[in-house]
Design an enzyme around this catalytic site. Structure first.
Site, PDB file in Angstrom:
ATOM      1  CG  HIS A  53      44.174  34.257  40.185  1.00  0.00           C
ATOM      2  ND1 HIS A  53      44.945  33.498  39.335  1.00  0.00           N
ATOM      3  CD2 HIS A  53      44.478  33.807  41.430  1.00  0.00           C
ATOM      4  CE1 HIS A  53      45.661  32.632  40.025  1.00  0.00           C
ATOM      5  NE2 HIS A  53      45.404  32.807  41.282  1.00  0.00           N
ATOM      6  CE1 TYR A 102      44.346  24.671  45.386  1.00  0.00           C
ATOM      7  CE2 TYR A 102      46.142  26.195  45.838  1.00  0.00           C
ATOM      8  CZ  TYR A 102      45.260  25.613  44.948  1.00  0.00           C
ATOM      9  OH  TYR A 102      45.302  25.967  43.619  1.00  0.00           O
TER      10      TYR A 102
END
Length: 788
Positions: free
Chosen positions: A475, A590
């Site tokens: 990531h 989120y």
């Protein structure tokens, strides 16, 4: 053998007649081809960077400007703002004298300088143009948009006709704006209202006000300086502190995965699928190298350019462990991939020195690996477990045991590979009547056995024994939008453009014969003991994660768009309803949003749990609330969500600004009761939407049936917090959603399967709100459209 052959290519022998030189002409020719190819690629890379840097003009305009300057100079006229006269009289006069050489050399150089100045002025104008974000706030349901936005789009459309390359707009993208301190703190307080009691809210409000009047202003001044001196005031800190400095395992905690198509399965040959995937990935890599990918991939219809920085880090890249912080490395001109099969590691070439290898040629090489009598060297099978364990432990082991000899050479092959291909021994697929099969597929892609994925590599292609494929992606280098674009292109070219023959084998001729090189290792008992430490950490994580997937076909985007509601806002409201059903409370939520409208933009947070969404959720659970009121509250919640999403994309989000302020506070070693209270934020519901249709230009000639066959389930990630949920979703076509739900089994309050059950109920309840407003939608099952 290759090393021995290289040595014999050139040899010197001392004889009575002197020194005898013998050489292998064929091998030396190959060496020359490799040198010339690398040289040409460097020149091409320089040319592409230069052409992208002078966009929207081209090199022919330089000839035009210099030609005009020379013609005017012939008539003793100067259009170079006096630059030519200065160069001629004060520089070239002392070198070439007062003659014609000084005159026209000065004109050519001054014309070039003027051309470069005009380019910079033009690119500054484009940067000013791209700073306009009013178009984001235009109501998509209005019949007309403002005149300003219309003119803006027309100018962009005109610029797009100049044939921009991948990075053409990079230097012209504006910097991420720094929000005002007052605005961020006010928005932050507003986001806490639905999740705090009155007492808690008043306490945070008091701390926030003290911070605003005191320490906050000093921290903001440092950020103002950084925003002017850096390309992006937050991205470098984000990558360092959120990713590289984290010492916990990146498997499950950071890496994410992606799926194959759900219904299209043209081959069960593992070697053929691996070959086609490798070939298609190499073609996408070549497009990135040549900058032939459109910078409008995310918004092809609007021609709005997005930051393309992350594309160049997708291939030939690896995360390198460090004792305190990891680093990210990227290499050029890599012509091999790393392959893992039955516990053994291989180096497989993907280029023969003149061209990329064809799928049929690659299939033979993969089949040789699969059919080989493979016995892993001692410790080799579980070597990759180091990448699944604690980062500091891996850094120490890498420095001590992989810093010399054959271990170092073999490790370099994996880390510098274009990507990794895992020939997995599992078989998974999609069965609409058995969700557990897709759940198991997700587990395989997210973590596997822990030791059969190289989690540090930017991308691992995982090819299952039955020919299904997926990816596992690191990531730190970039976000899911770029990975999704690559996978769309790869699957399109693998399954549709290239395809397979009637026997499931690769199509094409086999001209080159190649074989993979087995990597060698020396892994003694001490090294294997260190591997066991990482294995215990990884197994604990793997045993604790629970995945539950849902492929929803009762209705989709087509139904929601008829209601004039954003599909994303609709699904976020549905997730809020599901979470409240599951946990009996509201929590900080989120949702990932892009900031790639700005240079080096990564992500921003949309805090989806709002006062408006919580009002809607309560109305849905109130049996006495009339349907009309629920609809009204849903539309209000959706509008609020869209407003927050637009704010996040245009640099007016909350979280990245607060994060940067927090970093400055830590640098200054200041104490802040405000940050002690709110940081780090605990997102008990973490969500993300996988973007789709980034290959519209490449797939515009496909039939609706072919497009439907490419529908994917998207991808997912592990739970972000110990007691929370991670939910990824994809709006896959007009009649399908897919959800990926993750949580930890050790948490007493979460269950992915229970959340999936609650989500199904929420989807049906929200659909029922519009039962009298819209006809029942069609759904897609196994690629066939059915009308309900």
């Amino acid at each position: 053998m290759a090393e021995a052959h290289s040595i014999s290519a050139l040899s010197l022998t001392l004889t009575h007649d002197g020194i005898s030189v013998s050489y292998d002409q064929e091998l030396l020719r190959d060496i020359w081809h490799a040198f010339s190819r690398g040289y040409k690629r460097r020149l091409l890379r320089f040319k592409n960077d230069f052409v992208a840097g002078i966009f929207p003009v081209n090199l022919s305009s330089l000839v035009f400007v210099i030609g005009i300057a020379i013609v005017l100079a012939f008539f003793n006229m100067d259009n170079t703002l006096g630059i030519a006269s200065f160069l001629r009289n004060y520089i070239f006069f002392y070198i070439f004298g007062p003659g014609i050489i000084s005159k026209y050399l000065a004109v050519c150089i001054s014309g070039t300088l003027l051309w470069l100045l005009l380019i910079q002025l033009l690119r500054l104008s484009i940067k000013t143009l791209l700073s306009y974000k009013g178009w984001m706030y235009e109501n998509p349901h209005q019949k007309s948009i403002s005149t300003t936005t219309k003119i803006w789009f027309q100018i962009l459309h005109l610029i797009s006709k100049s044939g921009p390359m991948l990075h053409s707009f990079q230097g012209a993208l504006p910097r991420l704006p720094l929000p005002s301190l007052d605005d961020t703190l006010q928005r932050h307080l507003l986001s806490l209202k639905p999740i705090t009691t009155e007492k808690e809210y008043n306490e945070i409000a008091e701390l926030s006000e003290k911070f605003r009047k005191g320490l906050g202003r000093r921290l903001q001044r440092y950020l103002v300086i950084k925003s002017y001196l850096s390309t992006n005031y937050v991205t470098d800190w984000w990558e360092e502190y959120i990713y590289n400095r984290q010492r916990s395992p990146i498997m499950i905690n950071s890496n994410y995965y992606g799926f194959d198509t759900l219904n299209l399965h043209p081959t069960t040959s593992q070697s053929a699928r691996a070959a086609n995937i490798t070939w298609a990935a190499c073609r996408f890599r070549r497009l990135v190298d040549r900058q032939e990918i459109s910078p409008f991939a995310i918004a092809p219809k609007t021609k709005v350019p997005f930051c393309t920085m992350q594309y160049q880090r997708l291939f030939n890249s690896c995360r390198i462990p460090g004792e305190e912080t990891d680093s990210f490395r990227h290499w050029h001109d890599i012509n091999h991939i790393a392959v893992y099969c039955k516990g053994c590691w291989f180096k497989l070439p993907i280029h023969n020195g003149k061209r990329l290898l064809e799928p049929a040629e690659l299939q033979d090489a993969f089949q040789q690996i699969i059919d080989g009598d493979l016995t892993p060297a001692s410790g080799e099978e579980k070597l990759a477990i180091f990448t699944a364990g604690e980062r500091t432990h891996w850094a120490h082991a890498r420095k001590k045991y992989f810093n010399s000899g054959i271990n170092k050479a073999s490790l370099r092959v994996i880390e510098r590979a274009a990507f990794v291909v895992i020939l997995d021994e599992n078989e998974h697929g999609y069965d609409p009547n058995d969700p557990s099969k897709l759940d198991a597929f997700a587990h395989t892609l997210l973590h596997g056995k822990g030791y059969d994925r190289w989690f540090d590599k930017s991308i691992n292609f995982i090819v299952l024994k039955n020919g299904k494929v997926g990816i596992n992606t690191e990531h730190s280098w970039g976000d899911a939008a770029v990975t999704a674009h690559a996978m769309e292109y790869i699957l399109l070219n693998d399954l549709i453009r290239r395809g397979y023959d009637k026997n499931g084998n690769c199509i094409g001729q086999k001209e080159a014969v190649l074989s993979a090189e087995r990597l060698k290792w020396q892994l003694d008992d001490v090294v294997q003991g260190q591997m066991e430490v990482s294995l215990q950490v990884a197994n604990k994580l793997i045993d604790d994660v629970e995945m539950a997937l849902l492929v929803w076909t009762e209705f989709g985007k087509g139904f929601i768009k008829k209601l004039k509601i954003s599909p994303d806002a609709f699904l976020q409201a549905c997730l809020q309803l599901t979470y409240f059903r599951n946990q009996h409370k509201f929590s900080l939520t989120y949702e990932a949003s892009m900031t790639r409208l700005f240079r080096e933009g990564r992500t921003e947070t949309v805090r989806s749990c709002t006062t408006q969404s919580s009002d809607f959720v309560r109305s849905m659970l109130d049996k006495n609330c009339p349907r009309e009121e629920r609809l009204r509250l849903l539309r209000i919640a959706s509008e609020r969500h869209q407003e927050l999403y637009r704010d996040a994309m245009t640099g007016r989000g909350i979280d990245r600004h607060l994060f940067a302020l927090y970093v400055v506070q830590r640098y200054l070693e200041e104490e802040s009761p405000f940050f002690n209270k709110i940081f780090p934020p605990s997102y008990l519901l973490s969500t993300s939407q996988t973007p789709l249709n980034q290959c519209d230009e490449d797939a515009k000639d496909l039939s609706s049936e072919a497009r439907a066959s490419l529908v994917s389930a998207g991808g997912g990630f592990g739970p972000v917090t110990d007691t929370g949920y991670g939910v990824s979703y994809i709006v896959a076509g007009e009649n399908q959603f897919s959800f990926h739900i993750s949580s930890k089994k050790s948490a007493p309050n979460t269950s992915s399967k229970k959340f999936r059950s609650d989500l199904i109920q929420s989807l049906r309840d929200m659909h029922a709100l519009f039962a009298n407003e819209s006809s029942k939608p069609s759904s897609v099952t196994n690629g066939k459209i059915k009308t309900k």
